[in-house]
Design a protein around this motif. Structure first.
Motif, PDB file in Angstrom:
ATOM      1  N   HIS A  53       0.816  -1.212   0.000  1.00 29.17           N
ATOM      2  CA  HIS A  53       0.000   0.000   0.000  1.00 29.17           C
ATOM      3  C   HIS A  53       0.846   1.257   0.000  1.00 29.17           C
ATOM      4  O   HIS A  53       1.796   1.356   0.783  1.00 29.17           O
ATOM      5  CB  HIS A  53      -0.882   0.043   1.253  1.00 29.17           C
TER       6      HIS A  53
ATOM      7  N   HIS B 195      -5.359 -12.317   2.882  1.00 24.82           N
ATOM      8  CA  HIS B 195      -5.410 -12.611   4.335  1.00 24.82           C
ATOM      9  C   HIS B 195      -5.992 -13.987   4.648  1.00 24.82           C
ATOM     10  O   HIS B 195      -6.605 -14.168   5.711  1.00 24.82           O
ATOM     11  CB  HIS B 195      -6.248 -11.555   5.079  1.00 24.82           C
TER      12      HIS B 195
ATOM     13  N   ASP C 155       1.502  -6.847   2.892  1.00 25.87           N
ATOM     14  CA  ASP C 155       0.694  -5.810   3.549  1.00 25.87           C
ATOM     15  C   ASP C 155       1.613  -4.794   4.240  1.00 25.87           C
ATOM     16  O   ASP C 155       1.302  -4.296   5.315  1.00 25.87           O
ATOM     17  CB  ASP C 155      -0.290  -6.432   4.557  1.00 25.87           C
TER      18      ASP C 155
HETATM   19 ZN   LIG Z   1      -3.937  -4.747   2.845  1.00 21.72          ZN
END
Ligand SMILES: [Zn+2]
Length: 312
Positions: free
Chosen positions: A30, A203, A265
């Motif tokens: 991100h 996830h 992540d």
């Molecule tokens: Zn994420």
């Protein structure tokens, strides 16, 4: 002469043994969220960090046209930019993504960006946070665009994070949060309409051991749709190693080891690699597949690109 011959042989053997490091594709990163007060250093600092870790390609989410512009300036072929959506208006009247257009990217801008290649994926799809199902009317034109351009779509899956964790640490986050929206069975109606969509579930395994129904829904979706892949982000870094190992074992035993991709992540890759090394039941071939081959297959990378990655 013999001495020179001996030296030459030595030099040759030495360069023959210098192997390129295992290339890595990180499917889940991100850029700073639109609602974040964190300064957006742009792609430079992340590129340096990734190169140090032998990451040769990464899917990075962006949350506004301006940010997409800034990050697409990077010419290193290291990043594929993903448009993050849908984002709810939080209690502070701020959106985590695309604030100018109420948490969804403008469709004209998005089509132009897909056409130009500035945007190459949809990631991360935030249904839990938004509290709306993937098959909502507002998402229909986005799924149709993803199918039309054949771009991969990363979907935040399973029920997490729990309150107080990740962006839910922000007390203003997500007034309509609904963990059920991350149940993979929610994607069936979308895949029924667009069976060739390339979706990766994110996830996986993150609800821990007590997630029988989520496992059933995940494995049956993988079984019904060969174009659905997954990442184990957060499970591979912040959850107990037993949960990570158990998740990998379940996927391998179910015959889906070729669908498992690496997602960080934004957690440091070194930690994830260390944990993957610790799991003895994983062979070197399986490790290489999780780190690179499976994602290269999912992203349909051509032979030249793969060769370039191997020699980096
Ligand atoms: Zn994420």
């Amino acid at each position: 002469m013999r001495a020179i011959g001996g030296f030459l042989l030595l030099a040759l053997t030495a360069c023959q043994t210098v192997e390129s490091p295992q290339p890595i594709i990180d499917m889940h990163r991100h850029a700073p969220l639109a609602s974040s007060f964190e300064p957006d250093g742009g792609p430079g600092s992340m590129a340096t960090e990734l190169r140090e870790q032998s990451v040769v390609l990464s899917i990075v989410s962006v949350t506004s046209p301006a940010q997409a512009e800034r990050w697409s300036d990077d010419t290193s072929d290291l990043f594929v930019l993903g448009a993050m959506m849908p984002c709810p208006k939080n209690l502070a009247e701020r959106y985590d993504c695309f604030p100018e257009t109420d948490g969804l990217p403008d469709l004209v801008w998005l089509r132009d960006s897909l056409e130009s290649g500035r945007i190459g994926a949809f990631h991360e799809l935030m249904f839990n946070y938004d509290g709306t199902p993937p098959d909502s009317a507002k998402m229909a034109p986005y799924w149709a665009l993803a199918a039309e351009y054949g771009v991969p779509v990363g979907v935040h899956s399973w029920s997490g994070p729990p309150p107080g964790r990740s962006i839910r640490a922000n007390p203003n986050c997500c007034p309509d949060y609904d963990g059920e929206m991350g149940n993979p069975n929610q994607l069936r109606a979308v895949l029924h309409r667009h069976p060739d969509l390339k979706i990766w579930l994110q996830h996986i395994g993150s609800d821990g051991f007590e997630a029988a129904e989520l496992w059933d829904e995940t494995l049956s979706l993988l079984s019904d749709y060969p174009n659905v892949y997954l990442d184990l982000s957060i499970t591979n870094s912040l959850l107990p190693i037993e949960v990570y190992e158990n998740s990998l074992v379940r996927l391998i035993e179910a015959g889906f080891e070729d669908r498992v991709m690496l997602g960080s992540d934004n957690v440091p890759i070194a930690l994830i690699l260390e944990r993957l090394e610790e799991i003895e039941i994983i062979s070197d071939r399986q490790r290489a597949a999780i780190l690179y081959e499976n994602a290269a297959e999912f992203l349909d990378l051509d032979a030249d690109t793969r060769r370039k990655h191997r020699n980096q």
